[in-house]
Design a protein around this motif. Structure first.
Motif, PDB file in Angstrom:
ATOM      1  N   HIS A   1      62.889  53.887 -65.247  1.00 49.77           N
ATOM      2  CA  HIS A   1      63.160  53.999 -66.692  1.00 49.77           C
ATOM      3  C   HIS A   1      62.259  55.064 -67.313  1.00 49.77           C
ATOM      4  O   HIS A   1      62.694  55.853 -68.152  1.00 49.77           O
ATOM      5  N   LEU A   2      61.025  55.091 -66.865  1.00 51.41           N
ATOM      6  CA  LEU A   2      60.082  56.105 -67.364  1.00 51.41           C
ATOM      7  C   LEU A   2      60.488  57.504 -66.918  1.00 51.41           C
ATOM      8  O   LEU A   2      60.336  58.478 -67.665  1.00 51.41           O
ATOM      9  N   ILE A   3      60.972  57.600 -65.679  1.00 48.54           N
ATOM     10  CA  ILE A   3      61.416  58.906 -65.183  1.00 48.54           C
ATOM     11  C   ILE A   3      62.513  59.458 -66.094  1.00 48.54           C
ATOM     12  O   ILE A   3      62.451  60.601 -66.553  1.00 48.54           O
ATOM     13  N   SER A   4      63.512  58.641 -66.393  1.00 54.84           N
ATOM     14  CA  SER A   4      64.619  59.123 -67.224  1.00 54.84           C
ATOM     15  C   SER A   4      64.199  59.365 -68.661  1.00 54.84           C
ATOM     16  O   SER A   4      64.662  60.309 -69.301  1.00 54.84           O
ATOM     17  N   LEU A   5      63.313  58.513 -69.162  1.00 55.47           N
ATOM     18  CA  LEU A   5      62.867  58.684 -70.539  1.00 55.47           C
ATOM     19  C   LEU A   5      62.094  59.996 -70.689  1.00 55.47           C
ATOM     20  O   LEU A   5      62.348  60.797 -71.607  1.00 55.47           O
ATOM     21  N   ALA A   6      61.181  60.250 -69.768  1.00 55.20           N
ATOM     22  CA  ALA A   6      60.381  61.477 -69.835  1.00 55.20           C
ATOM     23  C   ALA A   6      61.264  62.709 -69.640  1.00 55.20           C
ATOM     24  O   ALA A   6      61.134  63.709 -70.365  1.00 55.20           O
ATOM     25  N   ARG A   7      62.161  62.624 -68.682  1.00 53.69           N
ATOM     26  CA  ARG A   7      63.069  63.752 -68.436  1.00 53.69           C
ATOM     27  C   ARG A   7      63.905  64.052 -69.694  1.00 53.69           C
ATOM     28  O   ARG A   7      64.065  65.210 -70.074  1.00 53.69           O
ATOM     29  N   ALA A   8      64.403  63.033 -70.345  1.00 51.07           N
ATOM     30  CA  ALA A   8      65.214  63.249 -71.550  1.00 51.07           C
ATOM     31  C   ALA A   8      64.359  63.836 -72.673  1.00 51.07           C
ATOM     32  O   ALA A   8      64.780  64.757 -73.375  1.00 51.07           O
ATOM     33  N   LEU A   9      63.147  63.326 -72.830  1.00 54.32           N
ATOM     34  CA  LEU A   9      62.265  63.866 -73.874  1.00 54.32           C
ATOM     35  C   LEU A   9      61.947  65.334 -73.608  1.00 54.32           C
ATOM     36  O   LEU A   9      61.720  66.106 -74.532  1.00 54.32           O
ATOM     37  N   SER A  10      61.947  65.734 -72.328  1.00 54.72           N
ATOM     38  CA  SER A  10      61.560  67.108 -71.977  1.00 54.72           C
ATOM     39  C   SER A  10      62.621  68.131 -72.379  1.00 54.72           C
ATOM     40  O   SER A  10      62.378  69.342 -72.269  1.00 54.72           O
ATOM     41  N   PHE A  11      63.775  67.666 -72.864  1.00 53.20           N
ATOM     42  CA  PHE A  11      64.772  68.595 -73.394  1.00 53.20           C
ATOM     43  C   PHE A  11      64.140  69.496 -74.445  1.00 53.20           C
ATOM     44  O   PHE A  11      64.450  70.693 -74.522  1.00 53.20           O
ATOM     45  N   ASN A  12      63.267  68.932 -75.244  1.00 56.50           N
ATOM     46  CA  ASN A  12      62.627  69.689 -76.323  1.00 56.50           C
ATOM     47  C   ASN A  12      61.548  70.591 -75.735  1.00 56.50           C
ATOM     48  O   ASN A  12      60.377  70.247 -75.663  1.00 56.50           O
ATOM     49  N   GLY A  13      61.963  71.770 -75.302  1.00 59.15           N
ATOM     50  CA  GLY A  13      61.067  72.727 -74.662  1.00 59.15           C
ATOM     51  C   GLY A  13      61.561  73.144 -73.286  1.00 59.15           C
ATOM     52  O   GLY A  13      61.192  74.200 -72.774  1.00 59.15           O
ATOM     53  N   LEU A  14      62.417  72.301 -72.704  1.00 55.43           N
ATOM     54  CA  LEU A  14      62.959  72.610 -71.379  1.00 55.43           C
ATOM     55  C   LEU A  14      64.460  72.324 -71.337  1.00 55.43           C
ATOM     56  O   LEU A  14      64.989  71.822 -70.337  1.00 55.43           O
ATOM     57  N   ALA A  15      65.141  72.675 -72.415  1.00 55.98           N
ATOM     58  CA  ALA A  15      66.574  72.384 -72.512  1.00 55.98           C
ATOM     59  C   ALA A  15      67.370  73.075 -71.415  1.00 55.98           C
ATOM     60  O   ALA A  15      68.460  72.631 -71.054  1.00 55.98           O
ATOM     61  N   ASN A  16      66.830  74.158 -70.879  1.00 53.33           N
ATOM     62  CA  ASN A  16      67.583  74.911 -69.884  1.00 53.33           C
ATOM     63  C   ASN A  16      67.194  74.595 -68.434  1.00 53.33           C
ATOM     64  O   ASN A  16      67.717  75.208 -67.508  1.00 53.33           O
ATOM     65  N   ALA A  17      66.305  73.630 -68.258  1.00 54.24           N
ATOM     66  CA  ALA A  17      66.005  73.120 -66.904  1.00 54.24           C
ATOM     67  C   ALA A  17      67.121  72.125 -66.576  1.00 54.24           C
ATOM     68  O   ALA A  17      66.974  70.923 -66.714  1.00 54.24           O
ATOM     69  N   GLN A  18      68.279  72.675 -66.166  1.00 53.68           N
ATOM     70  CA  GLN A  18      69.519  71.894 -66.238  1.00 53.68           C
ATOM     71  C   GLN A  18      69.698  70.863 -65.151  1.00 53.68           C
ATOM     72  O   GLN A  18      70.099  69.740 -65.417  1.00 53.68           O
ATOM     73  N   LEU A  19      69.486  71.227 -63.893  1.00 57.56           N
ATOM     74  CA  LEU A  19      69.769  70.271 -62.822  1.00 57.56           C
ATOM     75  C   LEU A  19      68.498  70.025 -62.021  1.00 57.56           C
ATOM     76  O   LEU A  19      67.800  70.969 -61.650  1.00 57.56           O
ATOM     77  N   ILE A  20      68.234  68.764 -61.723  1.00 60.12           N
ATOM     78  CA  ILE A  20      67.146  68.452 -60.805  1.00 60.12           C
ATOM     79  C   ILE A  20      67.706  68.586 -59.397  1.00 60.12           C
ATOM     80  O   ILE A  20      68.717  67.975 -59.056  1.00 60.12           O
ATOM     81  N   VAL A  21      67.050  69.413 -58.570  1.00 60.49           N
ATOM     82  CA  VAL A  21      67.543  69.609 -57.210  1.00 60.49           C
ATOM     83  C   VAL A  21      66.554  69.155 -56.149  1.00 60.49           C
ATOM     84  O   VAL A  21      66.915  69.032 -54.976  1.00 60.49           O
ATOM     85  N   ALA A  22      65.324  68.906 -56.523  1.00 57.75           N
ATOM     86  CA  ALA A  22      64.367  68.404 -55.532  1.00 57.75           C
ATOM     87  C   ALA A  22      63.280  67.597 -56.223  1.00 57.75           C
ATOM     88  O   ALA A  22      62.877  67.903 -57.351  1.00 57.75           O
ATOM     89  N   LEU A  23      62.806  66.558 -55.527  1.00 57.03           N
ATOM     90  CA  LEU A  23      61.685  65.745 -55.978  1.00 57.03           C
ATOM     91  C   LEU A  23      60.566  65.956 -54.971  1.00 57.03           C
ATOM     92  O   LEU A  23      60.670  65.562 -53.820  1.00 57.03           O
ATOM     93  N   ASN A  24      59.513  66.623 -55.413  1.00 57.95           N
ATOM     94  CA  ASN A  24      58.414  66.948 -54.500  1.00 57.95           C
ATOM     95  C   ASN A  24      57.431  65.801 -54.337  1.00 57.95           C
ATOM     96  O   ASN A  24      56.917  65.560 -53.246  1.00 57.95           O
ATOM     97  N   ALA A  25      57.172  65.123 -55.438  1.00 54.50           N
ATOM     98  CA  ALA A  25      56.181  64.048 -55.423  1.00 54.50           C
ATOM     99  C   ALA A  25      56.312  63.254 -56.707  1.00 54.50           C
ATOM    100  O   ALA A  25      56.901  63.734 -57.686  1.00 54.50           O
TER     101      ALA A  25
END
Lengths: 341, 341, 341
Positions: free
Chosen positions: A247-271
């Motif tokens: 839930h935190l992952i999705s919440l933080a990712r959604a909040l990050s739209f404000n400043g990273l609106a164009n980071a469109q697709l997650i393609v890898a999870l490093n850590a």
């Protein structure tokens, strides 16, 4: 004796064992709508069929994290019902988009085992694959959890898998057809392209969300993750329900739209680390650090490696003088996303 | 005078009268997604088109309880707006699957009337039918409610319908094409088949869910049941909102996955009692008792008759020495479900 | 410097400027299902494909307010992030139905500007248009907001647009094919046709809903309106989150079913005021006043002009002796809806 699932304990795992997780799941526009209701998600590529078509895709895929949470939820009854802690993620890769109407199932291979010196628990490493109804692998990631033993006993031979600290950018899989050469920055919400971001740059995503019990329970159930600690207020002395880390992952990712609106697709999870627990009433904020940028072979498509932090505290603050996470840091996630160059 | 619906009172019902309930409803994958968010539902046949196809169905049907709640919700403005109590259910039968895209409407026939000796209320029995857009009956059940009189008056002739205490298993309707001979117990989540269950066996479903106001209101509205006692905190002195009994039915049914994952489709409702009210903050658990098993003519498909109990207390505990429900018992439901033999 | 959107201030607007708002949105049956979960909505035309087909439409359109909120949400980052107050609405017109699968985007033209005498803020008037994936205008409305200045400065020339106080009924757009000559009042839920309503008539919609934080946040996010005052409990000293005015519009509209079940489609918004703020724990009721009736050229279709009031107080009470809204009035909305004659 009993018909119910008590979950696996450390001694129940065998190296190389493959577990087919139960309850495949068909996803639809319903899950997308709920995702928008549960998180302040505004990524244009996931929000609009028309925008996705202009980027070369047949339609808007479901959010990458819908795929991740659905697959993760399937693994819970077999992997983390008796987990003491979710220790880490590595080598996560999104391999194909998930479309409304797709059915996902999940499979995990035990790739590492190490009993703790106390003899009461051990660490289990699994590589989990998400597969669609065509048998196509849509997602793969490693996670490791500390699991209790049912009873003390002899340790299996310790095997610790050799995991990449970062998914090499040249191995990132870009969805077929993706083309950002005609990318509409206006409709996407921000003018910043990959070259506008500098390694080391910190972005404070500004907004905060105060979380409620009803919301995180709706979200966690949506992924068929039914671990009782998220739902049963009698499990803790303080009557609180632990909020699912996803839930935190999705919440933080959604909040990050404000400043990273164009980071469109997650393609890898490093850590990833769930640094501290989160509870109802907490106000969650997010900040990001640009860790690296890279090229891809797809037209107009670059990749940005980001640290995404969910916190109850200040942007930019992560660890104390002792090297440990600050107490108000909730999540520290390291991933690659695709962005127009 | 007034434009608003004050609901029917006891003296407004006529034996044999047929009431066409208002507001037909088209259901989609959206309602399915919400069902998964509201309840910890994991039945594979409802979750996955692929699993359903392997069981001989064209796709995953909507959960039987989505059909039940949708039809029930339609009846509330005509049957239970002035109800003092929902007294019982009988002869419930699911007659055809409901698919995403189907439109349901509901019709009730008054089949029994009996005024109470106090002259202030009476019991109304209705047989309710749910119909899809093709006019096919998808669901039928009897319920009886105690309804207030508007004003004291003469009692109608008492007619108490003769209702079966159990739906005879040889009359259970199995969906066309259903075939459990190739049933995948691994994907379904548990290895137990019908022959693994013994009559009299008690299954503690282990998990608990602490319920929240926002959740039960979302659920109750979803079925267009707008009875004010579920929504308006000013209706009771303690400021609590009474949780719709159907919410407990779905919650207990979903919790029963843990131990009854293969009790896939509900095909009959034999009886049901909302033993005590439930409120926000209560932690709901569930247990089941196997009451009977039976054969069907469909390949590999058997039937199990279950008592499903939602409770705030211990598994197995139902009634006190006085024969009355214990105060922490919320729901006592008696139904037939289909299970691989 | 910063990558995040701080929103526009009064001095950033230019008369005649056209703003293309970001993040187009594809809507589906998922949004419809959520709408039914969030509001006690029972309008038959939006609930049932079969009912809509009997009224000459190809299927049930999405609720007019789903269209409105979706378009409105798009405008927030550009228009009201620094708004002190949402002052009014005018000339709202629904021009084409929105169907599941449609993608909406939004565009606003600055049509008026007037700096306040304090030099610290000003009023901005915008005409917002909602467009579907075919470029068809589905919705148009004017709203005006008071916006802070970033810094004191010279006022632009004041231009106050000339706005109609009421959308003339002869300009109302009736969806293609709509025909109420065979309207089924029984299935719709009430027997009252347009001629049953009198100008000046007050309808108390009876029911109340006590609102919860989780619900209004789910609703507001669903429309991708992420203004922090609705989500972040640390924004106010009392820890409350201000409920989005649009949530009140939908809640009151849904409550108005009880007495206005046949006011099926909203086709114009004449005026609207968010009279007082609403917070979690408030119990919201609604009442309506019939302001006018009119004919349309579509068969069997008339129009009713309604004042819809959301309130924590009594039906019929709107303003005090001083002419100001009573403190328990939350919303005062003036709109045209289509109703069978």
């Amino acid at each position: 004796m009993t018909k119910t699932n008590a979950g696996r304990f450390f001694e129940d795992y065998r190296l190389g064992e493959v577990i087919d997780h139960a309850v495949p799941r068909t996803l639809s526009g319903g899950e997308r709508a709920l995702y928008h209701a549960l998180y302040p998600a505004r990524g244009a590529l996931y929000s609009s069929d028309a925008f996705a078509a202009d980027c070369g895709l047949p339609a808007a895929p479901l959010d990458d994290l819908i795929a991740f949470h659905t697959v993760f939820g399937k693994t819970v009854p077999d992997v983390s019902l008796n987990a003491v802690a979710n220790l880490g993620y590595a080598e996560g890769r999104w391999l194909a988009p998930v479309w409304p109407g797709d059915t996902l199932r999940a499979q995990s291979e035990v790739i590492g085992l190490k009993q703790n010196s106390n003899g009461k628990s051990g660490v289990v490493w699994v590589r989990t694959r998400g597969l669609n109804q065509h048998g196509t692998e849509v997602l793969s990631y490693v996670r490791w959890v500390m699991v209790r033993r049912r009873a003390p006993g002899e340790a299996p031979q310790a095997v610790i898998p050799d995991l990449a600290s970062v998914v090499p950018p040249e191995t990132l899989v870009v969805p077929d057809g993706l083309d950002f050469t005609g990318y509409d920055f206006g409709l996407a919400g921000e003018p910043h392209r990959l070259s506008d971001y500098s390694v080391g740059e910190i972005i404070d995503h500004v907004d905060g969300v105060t979380v409620e019990e009803a919301e995180h329970m709706l979200a966690t159930r949506l992924w068929q993750n039914t671990a009782k600690v998220h739902f049963d207020a009698t499990q803790r002395d303080d009557g609180k329900r632990l909020i699912y880390g996803g839930h935190l992952i999705s919440l933080a990712r959604a909040l990050s739209f404000n400043g990273l609106a164009n980071a469109q697709l997650i393609v890898a999870l490093n850590a990833g680390a769930h640094a501290n627990p989160c509870f109802s009433g907490d106000t969650v904020r997010a900040w990001s650090e640009v860790l690296a940028t890279a090229e891809t072979k797809a037209p107009g498509v670059g990749a940005v490696r980001l640290r995404l932090v969910a916190t109850k505290g200040e942007a930019g603050a992560l660890r104390g003088a002792d090297g440990k996470y600050l107490s108000d840091v909730l999540l520290d996630l390291d991933f690659w996303a695709l962005m127009p160059v």
